[in-house]
Write an enzyme that holds these catalytic residues in place. Structure first.
Site, PDB file in Angstrom:
ATOM      1  N   HIS A 154      22.537  37.630  54.119  1.00 49.97           N
ATOM      2  CA  HIS A 154      21.513  36.752  53.548  1.00 49.97           C
ATOM      3  C   HIS A 154      22.181  35.821  52.542  1.00 49.97           C
ATOM      4  CE1 HIS A 154      21.721  39.978  50.603  1.00 49.97           C
ATOM      5  NE2 HIS A 154      20.856  39.413  49.791  1.00 49.97           N
TER       6      HIS A 154
ATOM      7  N   HIS B   2      21.562  35.226  49.261  1.00 55.42           N
ATOM      8  CA  HIS B   2      21.554  35.511  47.821  1.00 55.42           C
ATOM      9  C   HIS B   2      22.968  35.266  47.282  1.00 55.42           C
ATOM     10  CE1 HIS B   2      18.002  38.300  46.460  1.00 55.42           C
ATOM     11  NE2 HIS B   2      17.904  37.105  45.931  1.00 55.42           N
TER      12      HIS B   2
ATOM     13  N   ASP C   7      24.908  36.653  45.151  1.00 56.66           N
ATOM     14  CA  ASP C   7      25.909  37.723  45.000  1.00 56.66           C
ATOM     15  C   ASP C   7      26.586  38.092  46.323  1.00 56.66           C
ATOM     16  OD1 ASP C   7      23.233  38.810  45.450  1.00 56.66           O
ATOM     17  OD2 ASP C   7      24.094  40.804  45.210  1.00 56.66           O
ATOM     18  N   HIS C   8      26.050  37.573  47.440  1.00 57.76           N
ATOM     19  CA  HIS C   8      26.656  37.863  48.746  1.00 57.76           C
ATOM     20  C   HIS C   8      27.455  36.686  49.303  1.00 57.76           C
ATOM     21  CE1 HIS C   8      24.450  41.733  49.511  1.00 57.76           C
ATOM     22  NE2 HIS C   8      23.879  41.274  48.411  1.00 57.76           N
TER      23      HIS C   8
ATOM     24  N   ASP D 180      21.052  44.012  51.832  1.00 57.56           N
ATOM     25  CA  ASP D 180      19.956  44.291  50.898  1.00 57.56           C
ATOM     26  C   ASP D 180      18.650  44.357  51.692  1.00 57.56           C
ATOM     27  OD1 ASP D 180      21.911  43.979  48.995  1.00 57.56           O
ATOM     28  OD2 ASP D 180      21.058  42.184  48.065  1.00 57.56           O
TER      29      ASP D 180
HETATM   30 ZN   LIG Z   1      19.923  40.191  47.981  1.00 56.81          ZN
HETATM   31 ZN   LIG Z   2      22.746  41.852  46.662  1.00 53.10          ZN
END
Ligand SMILES: [Zn+2]
Ligand SMILES: [Zn+2]
Length: 275
Positions: free
Chosen positions: A62, A64, A66-67, A175
């Protein structure tokens, strides 16, 4: 060894000196696949002898931050180190193209500087973006990658991936809370990697936006229940929220053990599992 999986980064969005951001490496059948590209991914890649130009594909669960926050480093390093033009394949959910366009724009001055400076660098970074929906997203020489819809709402769409080779399989759930797509991926898998959260600890944090994370992550208990339903052999806990303190490992494993009889691995950076 048929499939090797390495947790490159086990951190959550909060920076930590010992945990890089979300990223998992899967090697099978001579192919090298990176799943997500969080903080410090290139440092962790070289720690296991992989340079970005050796990657056959980057899969994103995904979008986001942090990824994906060090995806630019993967793109740039792959480009400047490749002796000949080599497209970087980036596979992700819808809107991945939008992210990659923005990333290319951000890198524009750097690309111009390097093209002007190096006579032997005559091509721009080449990225093949493939936006995918659930189903088989890669099938080459016996290596198969299957994507399924996960549930990380309000972030959507999100994907989990199952990598299969020579009758072995590993699942990277990303996640998500438990859902049908995740159950499908996990069915009979050898290894299931899940980003997890300890609700008991998160509830104690006096900050609403931290407590909000309970909405869309699997708790340790839920991850263990998903593993049990799927009959997986090994459950791997990663991206732990909150960041576990020193010596907390046994507590996390015990919380999973209440719901799952198989092997449980408490993920730390560079933990590897082979099947
Ligand atoms: Zn996430
Ligand atoms: Zn995450």
């Amino acid at each position: 060894m048929t499939i090797e999986l390495v947790l490159l980064g086990t951190g959550n969005p909060l920076p930590d000196r010992d945990r890089a951001g979300a990223a998992t490496l899967v090697r099978a059948g001579g192919r090298t696949i990176l799943i997500d590209a969080g903080r410090a991914v290139c440092m962790r890649l070289v720690a296991v002898g992989v340079l970005p130009m050796m990657l056959d594909a980057v899969l994103l669960t995904h979008l986001h931050s942090d990824h994906i926050c060090d995806l630019n480093d993967v793109v740039t390093t792959q480009w400047v180190m490749s002796p000949v033009p080599k497209p970087l394949r980036v596979v992700g959910p819808p809107r991945t193209g939008e992210v990659m366009e923005g990333l290319a724009k951000m890198l524009r001055p750097d690309v111009e500087y390097r093209l002007a400076h190096h006579a032997d660098l005559t091509w721009e970074p080449q990225v093949d973006v493939v936006e995918v929906n659930p189903g088989v997203v890669l099938d080459e020489d016996g290596l198969r990658v299957i994507a399924a819809r996960t549930d990380h709402r309000p972030v959507e769409p999100t994907l989990g991936y199952r990598v299969e080779f020579d009758h072995k399989s590993v699942v990277v759930g990303g996640d998500t809370v438990p859902c049908a797509g995740l159950d499908e991926l996990c069915q009979g898998a050898d290894v299931y990697v899940q980003t997890v959260l300890r609700e008991d600890l998160v509830r104690m944090v006096p900050m609403q936006r931290f407590v909000d994370t309970i909405d869309y992550h699997s708790t340790v208990a839920q991850a263990a229940q998903t593993a049990a339903r799927g009959g997986v052999r090994t459950l791997v806990l990663t991206h732990q929220i909150p960041t576990p303190g020193i010596g907390a490992k046994d507590e996390w494993i015990a919380a999973a053990r209440e719901h799952f009889d198989g092997d449980i691995i408490f993920g730390e950076d560079l933990t590897s599992v082979s099947v």
